[in-house]
Scaffold this motif. Sequence first.
Motif, short mmCIF file in Angstrom:
data_model
loop_
_atom_site.label_atom_id
_atom_site.label_comp_id
_atom_site.label_asym_id
_atom_site.label_seq_id
_atom_site.Cartn_x
_atom_site.Cartn_y
_atom_site.Cartn_z
N SER A 229 104.84 3.20 4.76
CA SER A 229 105.62 2.08 5.26
C SER A 229 105.29 1.01 4.31
N GLY A 230 104.09 0.76 3.49
CA GLY A 230 104.21 -0.12 2.39
C GLY A 230 104.97 0.26 1.08
N MET A 231 105.29 1.33 0.95
CA MET A 231 106.02 1.82 -0.27
C MET A 231 107.66 2.01 0.04
N VAL A 232 108.11 2.41 1.28
CA VAL A 232 109.38 2.77 1.29
C VAL A 232 109.80 1.84 2.68
N ASN A 233 110.87 1.29 2.24
CA ASN A 233 111.40 0.14 3.18
C ASN A 233 111.96 0.92 4.56
N ASP A 234 112.20 0.23 5.53
CA ASP A 234 112.72 0.95 6.77
C ASP A 234 114.12 1.51 6.83
N GLN A 235 115.02 0.99 5.92
CA GLN A 235 116.53 1.34 5.73
C GLN A 235 116.37 2.80 4.85
N ASP A 236 115.49 2.74 4.03
CA ASP A 236 115.31 4.12 3.14
C ASP A 236 114.67 5.32 3.99
N ILE A 237 113.87 4.79 4.94
CA ILE A 237 113.20 5.86 5.63
C ILE A 237 114.34 6.20 6.60
N TRP A 238 115.06 5.50 7.20
CA TRP A 238 116.18 5.82 8.27
C TRP A 238 117.29 6.79 7.54
N THR A 239 117.54 6.35 6.19
CA THR A 239 118.47 7.39 5.35
C THR A 239 118.15 8.70 5.07
N ILE A 240 116.86 8.83 4.71
CA ILE A 240 116.22 10.14 4.36
C ILE A 240 116.01 10.95 5.63
N VAL A 241 115.69 10.40 6.78
CA VAL A 241 115.38 11.11 8.05
C VAL A 241 116.87 11.45 8.54
N ASN A 242 117.76 10.84 8.24
CA ASN A 242 119.27 11.14 8.99
C ASN A 242 119.83 12.12 7.93
N SER A 243 119.50 12.21 6.76
CA SER A 243 120.22 12.92 5.82
C SER A 243 119.55 14.32 5.45
N ALA A 244 118.41 14.48 5.78
CA ALA A 244 117.55 15.77 5.74
C ALA A 244 118.01 16.92 6.42
N SER A 245 117.51 17.94 5.89
CA SER A 245 118.16 19.24 6.64
C SER A 245 117.29 19.67 7.77
N SER A 246 116.01 19.31 7.50
CA SER A 246 115.06 19.64 8.62
C SER A 246 114.07 18.72 8.75
N GLU B 238 110.97 19.22 8.07
CA GLU B 238 110.14 19.35 6.91
C GLU B 238 110.65 18.91 5.90
N ASP B 239 112.05 19.02 5.69
CA ASP B 239 112.82 18.58 4.53
C ASP B 239 112.44 17.04 4.63
N ALA B 240 112.44 16.41 5.76
CA ALA B 240 112.22 14.78 5.83
C ALA B 240 111.12 14.51 5.25
N VAL B 241 110.06 15.13 5.82
CA VAL B 241 108.49 14.87 5.70
C VAL B 241 108.33 14.85 4.04
N ASN B 242 108.82 16.15 3.47
CA ASN B 242 108.72 16.08 2.23
C ASN B 242 109.23 15.08 1.27
N GLN B 243 110.65 14.76 1.63
CA GLN B 243 111.35 13.62 0.98
C GLN B 243 110.62 12.42 0.95
N LEU B 244 110.39 11.91 2.56
CA LEU B 244 109.46 10.73 2.37
C LEU B 244 108.20 10.51 1.61
N VAL B 245 107.45 11.43 1.69
CA VAL B 245 106.31 11.57 0.93
C VAL B 245 106.75 11.36 -0.66
N ALA B 246 107.58 12.28 -1.11
CA ALA B 246 107.99 12.02 -2.44
C ALA B 246 108.53 10.86 -2.86
N ARG B 247 109.39 10.10 -1.82
CA ARG B 247 109.84 8.68 -2.13
C ARG B 247 108.70 7.77 -2.19
N ALA B 248 107.78 7.90 -1.53
CA ALA B 248 106.46 6.76 -1.53
C ALA B 248 106.05 6.83 -2.82
#
Length: 262
Positions: free
Chosen positions: A205-222, A224-234
Amino acid sequence: MRLIAAGKTDVGCVRKHNEDNLLLDTELGLLVVADGLGGHAAGEVASQIVVDRVAHFIAQTVEKDRTWPLEYDVNLNYDGNRLKVALLLSDQAIAEDIKTNPERETMGSTVVACLLHGSRVTMAHVGDSRAYLINPDAITQITRDHSWVAEQVAHGILTPSEARVHPFRNVITQALGNGGDLDVAIQELELRKMDRLLLCSDGLSGMVNDQDIWTIVNSASSLEDAVNQLVARAKENGGEDNVTVILAGFEDEEMQPSEGNA
Ligand code: CA
């Protein structure tokens, strides 16, 4: 609707050790993120104690007919009591550990934990580990940080965007480890079919803003994919702290592909 969840923890780009811990037990319906404080060989011990104690107590209290170790709070439901007591016992366990290992005297842990039964979620937290509710329409922070900046925002002294960059943004007002005097925050909510529940340490939450978290979760294929993308973005954004993410939802709904330019 069957609960599914994915989780990941990562040391990040700056720290040498990962002091975060997570637990993901879909059978118990238990999800936990704990963020240890106190440096190497202390913070990771504290967050491990939290995860172990919470898992143990929740597993012990599946059946209601047991002796209750601490006072039962009649204002909370059964799961609220399970979580509250699990966190209070974790707090005591860290304090006990410090008594026999005084070199760890500064250790502590934040925690966010939830129990899911069908669509009902009971949530508990201490410190600045967070829970968010995410659906195709919005992202909503469910927990209110026990932090100095969150208090200033609540009093209208700081705006949320000022709080994000404030020099005192990491100052928390509560953590597990003192062995008492804790105000565990408990909440209940209903999860709808399209909702995703996100638990995270402040390394996300300190590294990725809420809007970007929302976008990643809603565009991910699963999940697992969302979690991997969130960690990668941070980590792309600096990865200044350990990063831990758990994402949960219901199996019978496919994640929605993004219509935007995510
Ligand atoms: Ca942290």
